[in-house]
Design a protein around this motif. Structure first.
Motif, PDB file in Angstrom:
ATOM      1  N   SER A  65       0.842  -1.190   0.000  1.00  0.00           N
ATOM      2  CA  SER A  65       0.000   0.000   0.000  1.00  0.00           C
ATOM      3  C   SER A  65       0.875   1.237   0.000  1.00  0.00           C
ATOM      4  CB  SER A  65      -0.896   0.034   1.240  1.00  0.00           C
ATOM      5  OG  SER A  65      -1.855  -0.995   1.195  1.00  0.00           O
ATOM      6  N   GLU A  66       0.378   2.306  -0.581  1.00  0.00           N
ATOM      7  CA  GLU A  66       1.040   3.597  -0.456  1.00  0.00           C
ATOM      8  C   GLU A  66       0.268   4.403   0.584  1.00  0.00           C
ATOM      9  OE1 GLU A  66       2.804   7.049  -3.257  1.00  0.00           O
ATOM     10  OE2 GLU A  66       0.625   6.951  -3.102  1.00  0.00           O
ATOM     11  N   VAL A  67       0.911   4.665   1.708  1.00  0.00           N
ATOM     12  CA  VAL A  67       0.215   5.316   2.814  1.00  0.00           C
ATOM     13  C   VAL A  67      -0.317   6.686   2.399  1.00  0.00           C
ATOM     14  CG1 VAL A  67       0.461   6.229   5.151  1.00  0.00           C
ATOM     15  CG2 VAL A  67       1.507   4.035   4.542  1.00  0.00           C
ATOM     16  N   SER A  68       0.495   7.450   1.661  1.00  0.00           N
ATOM     17  CA  SER A  68       0.009   8.767   1.218  1.00  0.00           C
ATOM     18  C   SER A  68      -1.265   8.623   0.405  1.00  0.00           C
ATOM     19  CB  SER A  68       1.087   9.469   0.387  1.00  0.00           C
ATOM     20  OG  SER A  68       2.211   9.790   1.167  1.00  0.00           O
ATOM     21  N   GLY A  69      -1.313   7.602  -0.443  1.00  0.00           N
ATOM     22  CA  GLY A  69      -2.484   7.389  -1.272  1.00  0.00           C
ATOM     23  C   GLY A  69      -3.692   6.909  -0.490  1.00  0.00           C
ATOM     24  N   THR A  70      -3.462   6.010   0.451  1.00  0.00           N
ATOM     25  CA  THR A  70      -4.608   5.540   1.243  1.00  0.00           C
ATOM     26  C   THR A  70      -5.166   6.668   2.095  1.00  0.00           C
ATOM     27  OG1 THR A  70      -3.153   4.706   3.000  1.00  0.00           O
ATOM     28  CG2 THR A  70      -3.791   3.151   1.284  1.00  0.00           C
ATOM     29  N   ARG A  71      -4.310   7.567   2.534  1.00  0.00           N
ATOM     30  CA  ARG A  71      -4.796   8.715   3.303  1.00  0.00           C
ATOM     31  C   ARG A  71      -5.570   9.689   2.407  1.00  0.00           C
ATOM     32  NH1 ARG A  71       0.542   9.847   7.185  1.00  0.00           N
ATOM     33  NH2 ARG A  71      -0.037   8.294   8.756  1.00  0.00           N
TER      34      ARG A  71
ATOM     35  N   ALA B 265     -11.003  11.156   0.534  1.00  0.00           N
ATOM     36  CA  ALA B 265     -11.938  11.551  -0.523  1.00  0.00           C
ATOM     37  C   ALA B 265     -13.151  10.625  -0.551  1.00  0.00           C
ATOM     38  CB  ALA B 265     -11.225  11.544  -1.879  1.00  0.00           C
ATOM     39  N   LYS B 266     -12.920   9.330  -0.388  1.00  0.00           N
ATOM     40  CA  LYS B 266     -14.029   8.371  -0.384  1.00  0.00           C
ATOM     41  C   LYS B 266     -14.938   8.603   0.817  1.00  0.00           C
ATOM     42  CE  LYS B 266     -15.029   3.416  -0.142  1.00  0.00           C
ATOM     43  NZ  LYS B 266     -14.446   2.054  -0.072  1.00  0.00           N
ATOM     44  N   GLU B 267     -14.336   8.787   1.995  1.00  0.00           N
ATOM     45  CA  GLU B 267     -15.136   8.960   3.210  1.00  0.00           C
ATOM     46  C   GLU B 267     -15.945  10.250   3.165  1.00  0.00           C
ATOM     47  OE1 GLU B 267     -14.534   9.320   8.063  1.00  0.00           O
ATOM     48  OE2 GLU B 267     -12.843   8.751   6.797  1.00  0.00           O
ATOM     49  N   ARG B 268     -15.338  11.318   2.652  1.00  0.00           N
ATOM     50  CA  ARG B 268     -15.983  12.627   2.697  1.00  0.00           C
ATOM     51  C   ARG B 268     -16.956  12.838   1.532  1.00  0.00           C
ATOM     52  NH1 ARG B 268     -17.290  15.460   6.523  1.00  0.00           N
ATOM     53  NH2 ARG B 268     -15.198  15.555   7.429  1.00  0.00           N
ATOM     54  N   PHE B 269     -16.636  12.291   0.356  1.00  0.00           N
ATOM     55  CA  PHE B 269     -17.428  12.586  -0.837  1.00  0.00           C
ATOM     56  C   PHE B 269     -18.248  11.396  -1.334  1.00  0.00           C
ATOM     57  CE2 PHE B 269     -14.189  15.808  -0.746  1.00  0.00           C
ATOM     58  CZ  PHE B 269     -14.802  16.946  -1.243  1.00  0.00           C
TER      59      PHE B 269
ATOM     60  N   PRO C 219       3.800   9.320   5.392  1.00  0.00           N
ATOM     61  CA  PRO C 219       4.082   8.778   6.727  1.00  0.00           C
ATOM     62  C   PRO C 219       5.425   9.248   7.271  1.00  0.00           C
ATOM     63  CG  PRO C 219       4.411   7.096   5.058  1.00  0.00           C
ATOM     64  CD  PRO C 219       3.787   8.270   4.355  1.00  0.00           C
ATOM     65  N   ALA C 220       6.252   9.871   6.422  1.00  0.00           N
ATOM     66  CA  ALA C 220       7.510  10.447   6.896  1.00  0.00           C
ATOM     67  C   ALA C 220       7.291  11.749   7.661  1.00  0.00           C
ATOM     68  CB  ALA C 220       8.455  10.697   5.718  1.00  0.00           C
ATOM     69  N   SER C 221       6.055  12.254   7.630  1.00  0.00           N
ATOM     70  CA  SER C 221       5.734  13.497   8.321  1.00  0.00           C
ATOM     71  C   SER C 221       5.126  13.196   9.688  1.00  0.00           C
ATOM     72  CB  SER C 221       4.738  14.317   7.491  1.00  0.00           C
ATOM     73  OG  SER C 221       4.146  15.337   8.263  1.00  0.00           O
ATOM     74  N   PRO C 222       5.825  13.509  10.774  1.00  0.00           N
ATOM     75  CA  PRO C 222       5.239  13.278  12.106  1.00  0.00           C
ATOM     76  C   PRO C 222       3.904  13.993  12.276  1.00  0.00           C
ATOM     77  CG  PRO C 222       7.590  13.742  12.299  1.00  0.00           C
ATOM     78  CD  PRO C 222       7.203  14.024  10.864  1.00  0.00           C
ATOM     79  N   LYS C 223       3.788  15.186  11.689  1.00  0.00           N
ATOM     80  CA  LYS C 223       2.540  15.931  11.827  1.00  0.00           C
ATOM     81  C   LYS C 223       1.393  15.204  11.119  1.00  0.00           C
ATOM     82  CE  LYS C 223       0.624  20.586  11.262  1.00  0.00           C
ATOM     83  NZ  LYS C 223       0.872  21.958  10.726  1.00  0.00           N
ATOM     84  N   ALA C 224       1.661  14.671   9.924  1.00  0.00           N
ATOM     85  CA  ALA C 224       0.613  13.934   9.201  1.00  0.00           C
ATOM     86  C   ALA C 224       0.213  12.670   9.940  1.00  0.00           C
ATOM     87  CB  ALA C 224       1.103  13.591   7.794  1.00  0.00           C
ATOM     88  N   ASN C 225       1.140  12.089  10.670  1.00  0.00           N
ATOM     89  CA  ASN C 225       0.845  10.868  11.414  1.00  0.00           C
ATOM     90  C   ASN C 225      -0.032  11.120  12.635  1.00  0.00           C
ATOM     91  OD1 ASN C 225       2.343   9.365   9.594  1.00  0.00           O
ATOM     92  ND2 ASN C 225       4.224   9.484  10.795  1.00  0.00           N
ATOM     93  N   ARG C 226      -0.263  12.383  12.951  1.00  0.00           N
ATOM     94  CA  ARG C 226      -1.137  12.713  14.075  1.00  0.00           C
ATOM     95  C   ARG C 226      -2.553  13.061  13.593  1.00  0.00           C
ATOM     96  NH1 ARG C 226       3.714  15.408  15.737  1.00  0.00           N
ATOM     97  NH2 ARG C 226       2.869  17.445  15.107  1.00  0.00           N
ATOM     98  N   GLY C 227      -2.953  12.458  12.511  1.00  0.00           N
ATOM     99  CA  GLY C 227      -4.295  12.689  11.975  1.00  0.00           C
ATOM    100  C   GLY C 227      -4.257  13.622  10.791  1.00  0.00           C
ATOM    101  N   TRP C 228      -3.943  13.092   9.614  1.00  0.00           N
ATOM    102  CA  TRP C 228      -3.777  13.943   8.435  1.00  0.00           C
ATOM    103  C   TRP C 228      -5.102  14.582   8.004  1.00  0.00           C
ATOM    104  CZ3 TRP C 228      -5.995  13.402   3.536  1.00  0.00           C
ATOM    105  CH2 TRP C 228      -5.555  14.354   2.605  1.00  0.00           C
ATOM    106  N   ALA C 229      -6.157  13.804   7.901  1.00  0.00           N
ATOM    107  CA  ALA C 229      -7.404  14.300   7.312  1.00  0.00           C
ATOM    108  C   ALA C 229      -7.977  15.525   8.039  1.00  0.00           C
ATOM    109  CB  ALA C 229      -8.442  13.183   7.227  1.00  0.00           C
ATOM    110  N   PRO C 230      -8.104  15.510   9.379  1.00  0.00           N
ATOM    111  CA  PRO C 230      -8.651  16.705  10.036  1.00  0.00           C
ATOM    112  C   PRO C 230      -7.798  17.947   9.809  1.00  0.00           C
ATOM    113  CG  PRO C 230      -8.670  14.822  11.528  1.00  0.00           C
ATOM    114  CD  PRO C 230      -7.865  14.412  10.341  1.00  0.00           C
ATOM    115  N   GLN C 231      -6.481  17.775   9.755  1.00  0.00           N
ATOM    116  CA  GLN C 231      -5.616  18.926   9.522  1.00  0.00           C
ATOM    117  C   GLN C 231      -5.778  19.455   8.097  1.00  0.00           C
ATOM    118  OE1 GLN C 231      -1.567  18.603  11.598  1.00  0.00           O
ATOM    119  NE2 GLN C 231      -2.183  16.443  11.491  1.00  0.00           N
ATOM    120  N   ALA C 232      -5.839  18.553   7.134  1.00  0.00           N
ATOM    121  CA  ALA C 232      -6.035  18.982   5.749  1.00  0.00           C
ATOM    122  C   ALA C 232      -7.385  19.666   5.573  1.00  0.00           C
ATOM    123  CB  ALA C 232      -5.906  17.783   4.815  1.00  0.00           C
TER     124      ALA C 232
END
Length: 238
Positions: free
Chosen positions: A106-112, A117-121, A212-225
């Protein structure tokens, strides 16, 4: 279809470039994964769009395998409904084989990104009615160790002709899709968008990269985006 021609022109341009050590392998999924890449463009790349999300370059387990930006194989096949023949680059790193939609990784960036997009739209058509995702650079760069090299780390003699071709493609993509916003997925992409488009084109923004190399993204990417998008005035379905 306009984006297909833009992508083919870009692919031909970058295929004419050469890259030296420490770059040891260069993959161009616009070439060997042309079928699913063009299916993505044809199905979802009709404008106008509210915003174009601009990524950096393919991940080894995402677009490198499927030809779709952030293209985790499961997300592309099961959510977007895209599959297609995927060939192989002329030279492959033994640790980074191209298996296409059979890739078990899996590509973590892609699954995120696509999972959000799937969950929200819901269905992909609802997301792509308003948005599109385009990668700035179509090439994957690897060292002998299989370590990924990002475009900005290339020497100037290699980076400048590459950026010239990629800048032209972004300009053409924006002209084709007429977005109100171009949103960099990460700082590199935002910086390139600002350099290319200046102050006379669409508004420029940025969201956190889902790596996943971003510690900030690992703390919940979707709400921050989402918070970053809402701060730009981009509404999201509840």
């Amino acid at each position: 279809m306009e984006l297909v021609e833009i992508a083919r022109t870009l692919s031909d341009a970058v295929d004419r470039l050469s890259f030296g050590p420490p770059t040891a392998f260069v993959y161009n999924p616009l070439d060997y994964a042309r079928s699913p890449h063009e299916a993505y463009l044809e199905r979802f790349g009709r404008g106008p769009k509210e915003a174009v999300f601009l990524g950096m370059n393919p991940g080894p387990f995402g677009m490198a395998q499927t030809g779709v930006p952030f293209g985790d194989p499961t997300c592309v096949r099961e959510w977007m409904g895209i599959e297609g023949e995927v060939g192989r680059p002329a030279e492959e790193h033994p640790k980074r084989r191209i298996l296409g939609f059979d890739s078990p990784r899996s590509e973590v960036s892609g699954t995120r990104l696509w999972g959000w997009a799937k969950e929200r739209f819901g269905p992909p058509e609802a997301f792509f009615e308003r948005f599109f995702v385009w990668n700035y650079c179509p090439l994957v760069f690897m060292e002998e160790s299989s370590r990924n090299r990002v475009p900005e780390k290339l020497p100037a003699s290699e980076r400048e002709p590459l950026f010239e071709a990629c800048d032209r493609a972004v300009t053409d993509c924006v002209e084709a899709l007429s977005p109100r916003w171009v949103i960099g997925v990460g700082k590199f992409a935002e910086d390139r968008a600002r350099t290319i488009l200046g102050d006379d084109g669409p508004a420029i923004g940025r969201i956190l990269h889902p790596s996943p190399a971003s510690p900030k993204a690992n703390r919940g990417w979707a709400p921050q985006a989402e918070a970053e998008l809402e701060a730009m005035g981009i509404s999201l379905p509840s």
